[in-house]
Scaffold this active site. Structure first.
Site, PDB file in Angstrom:
ATOM      1  N   GLY A   1      -8.979  24.832  76.235  1.00 33.25           N
ATOM      2  CA  GLY A   1      -8.081  23.894  76.907  1.00 33.25           C
ATOM      3  C   GLY A   1      -6.759  23.636  76.205  1.00 33.25           C
ATOM      4  O   GLY A   1      -6.165  24.510  75.562  1.00 33.25           O
TER       5      GLY A   1
ATOM      6  N   TYR B   1     -16.189   8.020  80.689  1.00 31.47           N
ATOM      7  CA  TYR B   1     -14.966   8.705  80.244  1.00 31.47           C
ATOM      8  C   TYR B   1     -13.825   7.703  80.108  1.00 31.47           C
ATOM      9  O   TYR B   1     -13.133   7.654  79.087  1.00 31.47           O
ATOM     10  CB  TYR B   1     -14.615   9.796  81.257  1.00 31.47           C
ATOM     11  CG  TYR B   1     -13.325  10.544  80.962  1.00 31.47           C
ATOM     12  CD1 TYR B   1     -13.303  11.579  80.027  1.00 31.47           C
ATOM     13  CD2 TYR B   1     -12.133  10.226  81.618  1.00 31.47           C
ATOM     14  CE1 TYR B   1     -12.123  12.275  79.762  1.00 31.47           C
ATOM     15  CE2 TYR B   1     -10.966  10.911  81.358  1.00 31.47           C
ATOM     16  CZ  TYR B   1     -10.959  11.941  80.421  1.00 31.47           C
ATOM     17  OH  TYR B   1      -9.787  12.624  80.164  1.00 31.47           O
TER      18      TYR B   1
ATOM     19  N   THR C   1      -8.589  18.735  66.744  1.00 31.86           N
ATOM     20  CA  THR C   1     -10.003  18.796  67.130  1.00 31.86           C
ATOM     21  C   THR C   1     -10.098  19.325  68.566  1.00 31.86           C
ATOM     22  O   THR C   1      -9.189  19.162  69.376  1.00 31.86           O
ATOM     23  CB  THR C   1     -10.695  17.420  67.014  1.00 31.86           C
ATOM     24  OG1 THR C   1     -10.171  16.535  68.016  1.00 31.86           O
ATOM     25  CG2 THR C   1     -10.528  16.809  65.632  1.00 31.86           C
ATOM     26  N   GLY C   2     -11.215  19.979  68.842  1.00 29.26           N
ATOM     27  CA  GLY C   2     -11.413  20.551  70.183  1.00 29.26           C
ATOM     28  C   GLY C   2     -10.360  21.598  70.501  1.00 29.26           C
ATOM     29  O   GLY C   2      -9.786  21.602  71.589  1.00 29.26           O
TER      30      GLY C   2
HETATM   31  N1  LIG Z   1      -7.515  18.211  81.487  1.00 26.72           N
HETATM   32  C1  LIG Z   1      -6.807  17.131  81.856  1.00 26.72           C
HETATM   33  O1  LIG Z   1      -6.194  17.087  82.922  1.00 26.72           O
HETATM   34  C2  LIG Z   1      -6.733  15.938  80.935  1.00 26.72           C
HETATM   35  C3  LIG Z   1      -6.081  14.783  81.402  1.00 26.72           C
HETATM   36  C4  LIG Z   1      -6.004  13.678  80.551  1.00 26.72           C
HETATM   37  C5  LIG Z   1      -6.540  13.767  79.274  1.00 26.72           C
HETATM   38  N2  LIG Z   1      -7.152  14.901  78.859  1.00 26.72           N
HETATM   39  C6  LIG Z   1      -7.718  14.918  77.506  1.00 26.72           C
HETATM   40  O2  LIG Z   1      -7.299  16.091  76.836  1.00 26.72           O
HETATM   41  C7  LIG Z   1      -8.270  16.439  75.831  1.00 26.72           C
HETATM   42  C8  LIG Z   1      -8.582  17.932  75.938  1.00 26.72           C
HETATM   43  O3  LIG Z   1      -9.164  18.177  77.195  1.00 26.72           O
HETATM   44  P1  LIG Z   1      -9.123  19.587  77.938  1.00 26.72           P
HETATM   45  O4  LIG Z   1      -8.766  19.301  79.333  1.00 26.72           O
HETATM   46  O5  LIG Z   1      -8.360  20.566  77.143  1.00 26.72           O
HETATM   47  O6  LIG Z   1     -10.703  19.922  77.933  1.00 26.72           O
HETATM   48  P2  LIG Z   1     -11.549  21.218  77.577  1.00 26.72           P
HETATM   49  O7  LIG Z   1     -10.831  22.463  77.960  1.00 26.72           O
HETATM   50  O8  LIG Z   1     -12.892  20.970  78.177  1.00 26.72           O
HETATM   51  O9  LIG Z   1     -11.611  21.198  75.980  1.00 26.72           O
HETATM   52  C9  LIG Z   1     -12.299  20.194  75.295  1.00 26.72           C
HETATM   53  C10 LIG Z   1     -12.447  20.595  73.838  1.00 26.72           C
HETATM   54  O10 LIG Z   1     -13.236  19.597  73.174  1.00 26.72           O
HETATM   55  C11 LIG Z   1     -14.359  20.237  72.563  1.00 26.72           C
HETATM   56  N3  LIG Z   1     -15.557  19.387  72.524  1.00 26.72           N
HETATM   57  C12 LIG Z   1     -16.191  18.788  73.558  1.00 26.72           C
HETATM   58  N4  LIG Z   1     -17.298  18.164  73.115  1.00 26.72           N
HETATM   59  C13 LIG Z   1     -17.369  18.373  71.785  1.00 26.72           C
HETATM   60  C14 LIG Z   1     -18.288  17.999  70.772  1.00 26.72           C
HETATM   61  N5  LIG Z   1     -19.400  17.295  71.030  1.00 26.72           N
HETATM   62  N6  LIG Z   1     -18.049  18.403  69.507  1.00 26.72           N
HETATM   63  C15 LIG Z   1     -16.963  19.139  69.216  1.00 26.72           C
HETATM   64  N7  LIG Z   1     -16.062  19.534  70.125  1.00 26.72           N
HETATM   65  C16 LIG Z   1     -16.262  19.152  71.394  1.00 26.72           C
HETATM   66  C17 LIG Z   1     -14.615  21.433  73.452  1.00 26.72           C
HETATM   67  O11 LIG Z   1     -15.467  22.353  72.800  1.00 26.72           O
HETATM   68  P3  LIG Z   1     -16.452  23.303  73.728  1.00 26.72           P
HETATM   69  O12 LIG Z   1     -15.546  24.325  74.304  1.00 26.72           O
HETATM   70  O13 LIG Z   1     -17.435  23.816  72.757  1.00 26.72           O
HETATM   71  O14 LIG Z   1     -17.056  22.398  74.748  1.00 26.72           O
HETATM   72  C18 LIG Z   1     -13.197  21.925  73.653  1.00 26.72           C
HETATM   73  O15 LIG Z   1     -12.708  22.605  72.518  1.00 26.72           O
HETATM   74  C19 LIG Z   1      -9.477  15.531  76.089  1.00 26.72           C
HETATM   75  O16 LIG Z   1      -9.487  14.481  75.154  1.00 26.72           O
HETATM   76  C20 LIG Z   1      -9.226  14.990  77.482  1.00 26.72           C
HETATM   77  O17 LIG Z   1      -9.834  13.737  77.704  1.00 26.72           O
HETATM   78  C21 LIG Z   1      -7.272  15.982  79.657  1.00 26.72           C
END
Ligand SMILES: NC(=O)c1ccc[n+]([C@@H]2O[C@H](COP(=O)([O-])OP(=O)(O)OC[C@H]3O[C@@H](n4cnc5c(N)ncnc54)[C@H](OP(=O)(O)O)[C@@H]3O)[C@@H](O)[C@H]2O)c1
Length: 279
Positions: A18, A166, A13-14
Protein backbone atom coordinates in the site's frame (compact mmCIF):
# COMPACT_ATOMS: atom_id res chain seq x y z
CA UNK A 1 10.00 22.03 -2.14
CA UNK A 2 11.32 19.23 0.09
CA UNK A 3 14.32 19.04 2.37
CA UNK A 4 16.98 16.54 1.42
CA UNK A 5 16.68 13.12 2.99
CA UNK A 6 20.33 12.32 2.28
CA UNK A 7 21.95 10.73 5.31
CA UNK A 8 18.65 10.67 7.22
CA UNK A 9 17.14 7.53 8.71
CA UNK A 10 13.41 6.86 8.43
CA UNK A 11 11.27 4.00 9.73
CA UNK A 12 7.98 3.36 7.92
CA UNK A 13 5.74 0.77 9.58
CA UNK A 14 3.53 -1.31 7.30
CA UNK A 15 5.76 -0.69 4.30
CA UNK A 16 5.33 -4.14 2.73
CA UNK A 17 2.19 -2.97 0.94
CA UNK A 18 0.00 0.00 0.00
CA UNK A 19 0.88 3.62 0.66
CA UNK A 20 3.61 2.67 3.16
CA UNK A 21 5.51 0.83 0.44
CA UNK A 22 5.22 3.85 -1.84
CA UNK A 23 6.45 6.23 0.88
CA UNK A 24 9.40 3.98 1.77
CA UNK A 25 10.46 3.83 -1.87
CA UNK A 26 10.18 7.59 -2.32
CA UNK A 27 12.16 8.33 0.85
CA UNK A 28 14.88 5.93 -0.30
CA UNK A 29 14.93 7.59 -3.74
CA UNK A 30 15.48 10.92 -1.97
CA UNK A 31 18.54 9.49 -0.21
CA UNK A 32 17.17 8.29 3.15
CA UNK A 33 18.28 5.09 4.83
CA UNK A 34 14.90 3.45 5.10
CA UNK A 35 13.89 0.87 7.66
CA UNK A 36 11.08 -1.13 6.11
CA UNK A 37 8.71 -2.92 8.45
CA UNK A 38 6.01 -5.50 7.94
CA UNK A 39 4.87 -9.04 8.68
CA UNK A 40 5.54 -10.57 5.30
CA UNK A 41 9.25 -11.33 4.80
CA UNK A 42 8.91 -12.16 1.10
CA UNK A 43 7.25 -8.86 0.18
CA UNK A 44 9.57 -6.96 2.52
CA UNK A 45 12.67 -8.50 0.94
CA UNK A 46 11.34 -7.79 -2.55
CA UNK A 47 11.01 -4.10 -1.64
CA UNK A 48 14.43 -3.96 0.05
CA UNK A 49 16.02 -5.57 -3.05
CA UNK A 50 14.28 -3.12 -5.37
CA UNK A 51 15.44 -0.12 -3.32
CA UNK A 52 19.01 -1.48 -3.21
CA UNK A 53 19.03 -2.13 -6.96
CA UNK A 54 17.99 1.47 -7.50
CA UNK A 55 21.01 2.62 -5.47
CA UNK A 56 19.16 3.24 -2.19
CA UNK A 57 19.61 1.93 1.36
CA UNK A 58 16.97 -0.29 2.95
CA UNK A 59 16.81 -2.69 5.87
CA UNK A 60 13.86 -4.93 6.66
CA UNK A 61 12.51 -5.58 10.16
CA UNK A 62 9.69 -8.05 10.77
CA UNK A 63 7.17 -7.68 13.62
CA UNK A 64 3.49 -8.41 14.13
CA UNK A 65 2.08 -5.25 15.67
CA UNK A 66 -0.81 -7.23 17.16
CA UNK A 67 1.67 -8.16 19.92
CA UNK A 68 3.17 -5.62 22.34
CA UNK A 69 6.13 -7.98 22.88
CA UNK A 70 6.84 -7.83 19.14
CA UNK A 71 6.55 -4.03 19.21
CA UNK A 72 9.20 -4.01 21.94
CA UNK A 73 11.44 -6.35 19.90
CA UNK A 74 10.95 -4.10 16.88
CA UNK A 75 12.09 -1.05 18.87
CA UNK A 76 15.17 -2.98 20.04
CA UNK A 77 15.95 -4.03 16.47
CA UNK A 78 15.63 -0.40 15.31
CA UNK A 79 18.08 0.63 18.04
CA UNK A 80 20.57 -2.00 16.81
CA UNK A 81 20.08 -0.84 13.23
CA UNK A 82 20.66 2.89 13.69
CA UNK A 83 22.01 5.32 16.28
CA UNK A 84 19.23 7.82 15.69
CA UNK A 85 15.99 8.32 13.79
CA UNK A 86 15.04 11.36 11.74
CA UNK A 87 11.53 10.21 10.90
CA UNK A 88 9.07 7.67 12.23
CA UNK A 89 5.98 7.05 10.10
CA UNK A 90 3.35 5.07 11.99
CA UNK A 91 1.50 3.80 8.94
CA UNK A 92 0.69 0.10 9.50
CA UNK A 93 -2.98 -0.58 9.86
CA UNK A 94 -5.94 -2.86 9.36
CA UNK A 95 -9.04 -1.60 7.55
CA UNK A 96 -12.75 -1.76 8.25
CA UNK A 97 -13.56 -5.18 6.80
CA UNK A 98 -14.76 -8.10 8.93
CA UNK A 99 -17.89 -8.27 11.05
CA UNK A 100 -16.41 -10.48 13.78
CA UNK A 101 -14.62 -8.85 16.73
CA UNK A 102 -10.99 -9.98 16.94
CA UNK A 103 -8.33 -9.67 19.63
CA UNK A 104 -4.58 -9.17 19.41
CA UNK A 105 -2.00 -11.27 21.27
CA UNK A 106 -2.46 -9.26 24.49
CA UNK A 107 -6.26 -9.62 24.51
CA UNK A 108 -6.99 -6.09 23.27
CA UNK A 109 -9.46 -5.35 20.46
CA UNK A 110 -7.40 -5.90 17.32
CA UNK A 111 -7.74 -2.54 15.52
CA UNK A 112 -7.17 -0.60 18.73
CA UNK A 113 -4.07 -2.77 19.30
CA UNK A 114 -2.55 -2.64 15.80
CA UNK A 115 -3.68 0.74 14.46
CA UNK A 116 -3.19 2.69 17.68
CA UNK A 117 -1.56 1.04 20.71
CA UNK A 118 1.37 -0.48 18.77
CA UNK A 119 2.25 2.95 17.33
CA UNK A 120 1.86 4.54 20.76
CA UNK A 121 4.32 2.08 22.32
CA UNK A 122 6.74 2.13 19.39
CA UNK A 123 6.83 5.93 19.45
CA UNK A 124 7.43 6.11 23.20
CA UNK A 125 10.24 3.54 22.93
CA UNK A 126 11.88 5.32 19.99
CA UNK A 127 11.56 8.89 21.36
CA UNK A 128 15.18 8.97 22.64
CA UNK A 129 16.40 8.02 19.12
CA UNK A 130 14.27 10.77 17.58
CA UNK A 131 15.45 13.36 20.10
CA UNK A 132 19.07 12.47 19.39
CA UNK A 133 18.57 13.45 15.74
CA UNK A 134 16.31 16.49 16.18
CA UNK A 135 14.81 18.26 14.39
CA UNK A 136 13.04 14.98 13.71
CA UNK A 137 9.48 14.08 12.83
CA UNK A 138 6.78 11.63 13.76
CA UNK A 139 3.91 11.17 11.31
CA UNK A 140 0.84 9.23 12.38
CA UNK A 141 -1.16 8.00 9.41
CA UNK A 142 -4.74 8.28 10.66
CA UNK A 143 -7.91 8.71 8.61
CA UNK A 144 -10.92 10.92 8.00
CA UNK A 145 -12.91 7.92 9.24
CA UNK A 146 -13.16 8.80 12.96
CA UNK A 147 -15.51 7.93 15.79
CA UNK A 148 -15.47 9.13 19.40
CA UNK A 149 -14.04 6.63 21.88
CA UNK A 150 -16.51 5.29 24.45
CA UNK A 151 -14.28 5.10 27.52
CA UNK A 152 -16.76 2.75 29.19
CA UNK A 153 -16.12 0.16 26.47
CA UNK A 154 -12.88 0.93 24.63
CA UNK A 155 -12.44 -2.72 23.61
CA UNK A 156 -15.88 -2.68 21.94
CA UNK A 157 -17.40 -5.66 23.70
CA UNK A 158 -20.82 -4.25 22.71
CA UNK A 159 -21.99 -2.92 19.36
CA UNK A 160 -18.87 -4.03 17.51
CA UNK A 161 -18.34 -3.39 13.83
CA UNK A 162 -15.09 -3.34 11.86
CA UNK A 163 -15.84 0.23 10.77
CA UNK A 164 -16.40 1.42 14.35
CA UNK A 165 -13.22 -0.32 15.54
CA UNK A 166 -11.25 1.24 12.69
CA UNK A 167 -12.65 4.72 13.28
CA UNK A 168 -12.03 4.79 17.03
CA UNK A 169 -8.46 3.55 16.50
CA UNK A 170 -7.87 6.35 13.96
CA UNK A 171 -9.22 9.03 16.30
CA UNK A 172 -7.03 7.58 19.07
CA UNK A 173 -4.00 8.17 16.81
CA UNK A 174 -5.04 11.81 16.34
CA UNK A 175 -5.61 12.35 20.08
CA UNK A 176 -2.20 10.79 20.76
CA UNK A 177 -0.63 13.15 18.20
CA UNK A 178 -2.10 16.25 19.85
CA UNK A 179 -1.18 15.03 23.33
CA UNK A 180 2.41 14.16 22.39
CA UNK A 181 2.89 17.44 20.53
CA UNK A 182 2.02 19.31 23.73
CA UNK A 183 4.40 17.17 25.74
CA UNK A 184 7.25 17.59 23.25
CA UNK A 185 6.92 21.37 22.82
CA UNK A 186 10.42 22.84 22.55
CA UNK A 187 12.09 19.43 22.31
CA UNK A 188 12.98 19.32 18.61
CA UNK A 189 10.61 16.49 17.66
CA UNK A 190 7.53 17.42 15.62
CA UNK A 191 4.53 15.11 15.62
CA UNK A 192 1.68 15.46 13.12
CA UNK A 193 -1.03 13.24 11.71
CA UNK A 194 -3.19 13.03 8.63
CA UNK A 195 -5.86 11.51 6.48
CA UNK A 196 -3.68 10.70 3.45
CA UNK A 197 -6.39 10.35 0.75
CA UNK A 198 -9.84 8.83 0.40
CA UNK A 199 -10.13 5.20 -0.74
CA UNK A 200 -6.70 4.75 -2.23
CA UNK A 201 -6.22 1.69 -4.37
CA UNK A 202 -4.77 -0.53 -1.63
CA UNK A 203 -5.38 -3.96 -0.13
CA UNK A 204 -7.39 -2.64 2.83
CA UNK A 205 -9.76 -0.71 0.57
CA UNK A 206 -10.18 -3.61 -1.84
CA UNK A 207 -10.89 -5.97 1.11
CA UNK A 208 -13.65 -3.66 2.34
CA UNK A 209 -15.38 -3.98 -1.03
CA UNK A 210 -15.13 -0.26 -1.80
CA UNK A 211 -14.23 1.00 -5.27
CA UNK A 212 -10.92 2.92 -4.97
CA UNK A 213 -11.15 6.59 -5.96
CA UNK A 214 -7.58 7.75 -5.35
CA UNK A 215 -4.02 6.48 -5.70
CA UNK A 216 -1.14 5.70 -3.36
CA UNK A 217 0.78 8.46 -5.14
CA UNK A 218 -1.83 10.97 -3.94
CA UNK A 219 -1.90 9.76 -0.32
CA UNK A 220 1.85 9.19 -0.39
CA UNK A 221 2.47 12.82 -1.38
CA UNK A 222 0.46 13.97 1.66
CA UNK A 223 2.48 11.71 4.00
CA UNK A 224 5.76 12.79 2.40
CA UNK A 225 4.84 16.44 2.85
CA UNK A 226 4.62 15.91 6.63
CA UNK A 227 7.94 14.03 6.62
CA UNK A 228 9.97 16.30 4.37
CA UNK A 229 8.45 19.77 3.94
CA UNK A 230 10.85 22.41 5.36
CA UNK A 231 7.93 24.69 6.19
CA UNK A 232 6.59 22.05 8.58
CA UNK A 233 9.90 21.36 10.30
CA UNK A 234 8.98 23.06 13.55
CA UNK A 235 5.21 22.75 13.29
CA UNK A 236 3.66 20.14 15.50
CA UNK A 237 0.27 18.92 16.69
CA UNK A 238 -1.40 19.34 13.29
CA UNK A 239 -4.00 17.21 11.51
CA UNK A 240 -3.95 17.28 7.72
CA UNK A 241 -6.49 16.04 5.22
CA UNK A 242 -4.39 15.33 2.16
CA UNK A 243 -2.14 18.34 1.57
CA UNK A 244 -4.09 20.77 3.78
CA UNK A 245 -4.42 21.39 7.50
CA UNK A 246 -7.88 20.32 8.65
CA UNK A 247 -10.00 19.65 11.75
CA UNK A 248 -10.62 16.17 13.14
CA UNK A 249 -13.53 14.90 15.27
CA UNK A 250 -14.27 17.20 18.26
CA UNK A 251 -13.14 14.53 20.75
CA UNK A 252 -9.55 15.26 19.64
CA UNK A 253 -9.92 18.69 21.29
CA UNK A 254 -11.41 17.31 24.51
CA UNK A 255 -8.58 17.57 27.05
CA UNK A 256 -10.32 15.23 29.47
CA UNK A 257 -10.76 12.53 26.80
CA UNK A 258 -7.11 12.90 25.82
CA UNK A 259 -6.02 12.52 29.45
CA UNK A 260 -8.13 9.36 29.75
CA UNK A 261 -6.66 7.89 26.57
CA UNK A 262 -3.15 8.77 27.71
CA UNK A 263 -3.58 7.09 31.11
CA UNK A 264 -5.17 4.01 29.52
CA UNK A 265 -2.44 3.74 26.89
CA UNK A 266 0.45 3.91 29.36
CA UNK A 267 -1.32 1.34 31.48
CA UNK A 268 -2.06 -1.11 28.63
CA UNK A 269 1.44 -0.70 27.18
CA UNK A 270 3.02 -1.33 30.60
CA UNK A 271 4.87 2.00 30.65
CA UNK A 272 5.19 4.71 33.26
CA UNK A 273 3.97 8.13 32.18
CA UNK A 274 6.99 10.46 32.51
CA UNK A 275 4.64 13.39 33.25
CA UNK A 276 2.68 11.51 35.93
CA UNK A 277 5.98 10.53 37.58
CA UNK A 278 6.85 14.24 37.95
CA UNK A 279 3.72 15.10 39.90
N1 LIG B 1 -6.33 3.22 1.77
C1 LIG B 1 -6.96 4.36 2.11
O1 LIG B 1 -7.75 4.91 1.35
C2 LIG B 1 -6.67 4.99 3.45
C3 LIG B 1 -7.43 6.12 3.82
C4 LIG B 1 -7.16 6.72 5.05
C5 LIG B 1 -6.15 6.21 5.85
N2 LIG B 1 -5.44 5.13 5.45
C6 LIG B 1 -4.40 4.62 6.35
O2 LIG B 1 -3.20 4.43 5.63
C7 LIG B 1 -2.41 3.41 6.27
C8 LIG B 1 -1.92 2.42 5.22
O3 LIG B 1 -3.03 1.79 4.64
P1 LIG B 1 -3.04 1.15 3.18
O4 LIG B 1 -4.29 1.60 2.55
O5 LIG B 1 -1.74 1.35 2.52
O6 LIG B 1 -3.27 -0.40 3.58
P2 LIG B 1 -2.59 -1.76 3.13
O7 LIG B 1 -2.20 -1.73 1.70
O8 LIG B 1 -3.54 -2.82 3.58
O9 LIG B 1 -1.24 -1.80 3.98
C9 LIG B 1 -1.25 -1.92 5.37
C10 LIG B 1 0.15 -2.24 5.86
O10 LIG B 1 0.09 -2.46 7.27
C11 LIG B 1 0.63 -3.75 7.56
N3 LIG B 1 0.00 -4.39 8.72
C12 LIG B 1 -1.31 -4.66 8.92
N4 LIG B 1 -1.47 -5.33 10.08
C13 LIG B 1 -0.24 -5.49 10.62
C14 LIG B 1 0.25 -6.12 11.79
N5 LIG B 1 -0.55 -6.76 12.66
N6 LIG B 1 1.58 -6.10 12.02
C15 LIG B 1 2.41 -5.50 11.16
N7 LIG B 1 2.02 -4.90 10.03
C16 LIG B 1 0.71 -4.90 9.76
C17 LIG B 1 0.33 -4.55 6.32
O11 LIG B 1 1.10 -5.74 6.30
P3 LIG B 1 0.48 -7.06 5.52
O12 LIG B 1 0.65 -6.75 4.08
O13 LIG B 1 1.31 -8.16 6.03
O14 LIG B 1 -0.95 -7.15 5.95
C18 LIG B 1 0.71 -3.54 5.25
O15 LIG B 1 2.11 -3.44 5.11
C19 LIG B 1 -3.32 2.79 7.33
O16 LIG B 1 -2.98 3.28 8.60
C20 LIG B 1 -4.71 3.27 6.94
O17 LIG B 1 -5.60 3.33 8.03
C21 LIG B 1 -5.68 4.50 4.28
Amino acid sequence: MTMTMKGKTALVTGSTDGVGRYVAERLAAEGARVIIHGRDRTRGEALADRITQQGGHARLLIADLASLAEVRSLAEAVRREADGLDALVNNAGIGTSGARRELGADGFELRFAVNYLAGFLLTRLLLPMLERRGPSRIVNVASAGQQAIDFADVMLTRGYSGARAYRQSKLAQIMFTFDLAEELAGRNVAVNCLHPATFMDTTMVRLSGVQPISTVEEGGAAILQLVTSPSLERRSGLYFSGMRASRPDPQAFDADARRKLRALSFDLAGLTDPLAARV
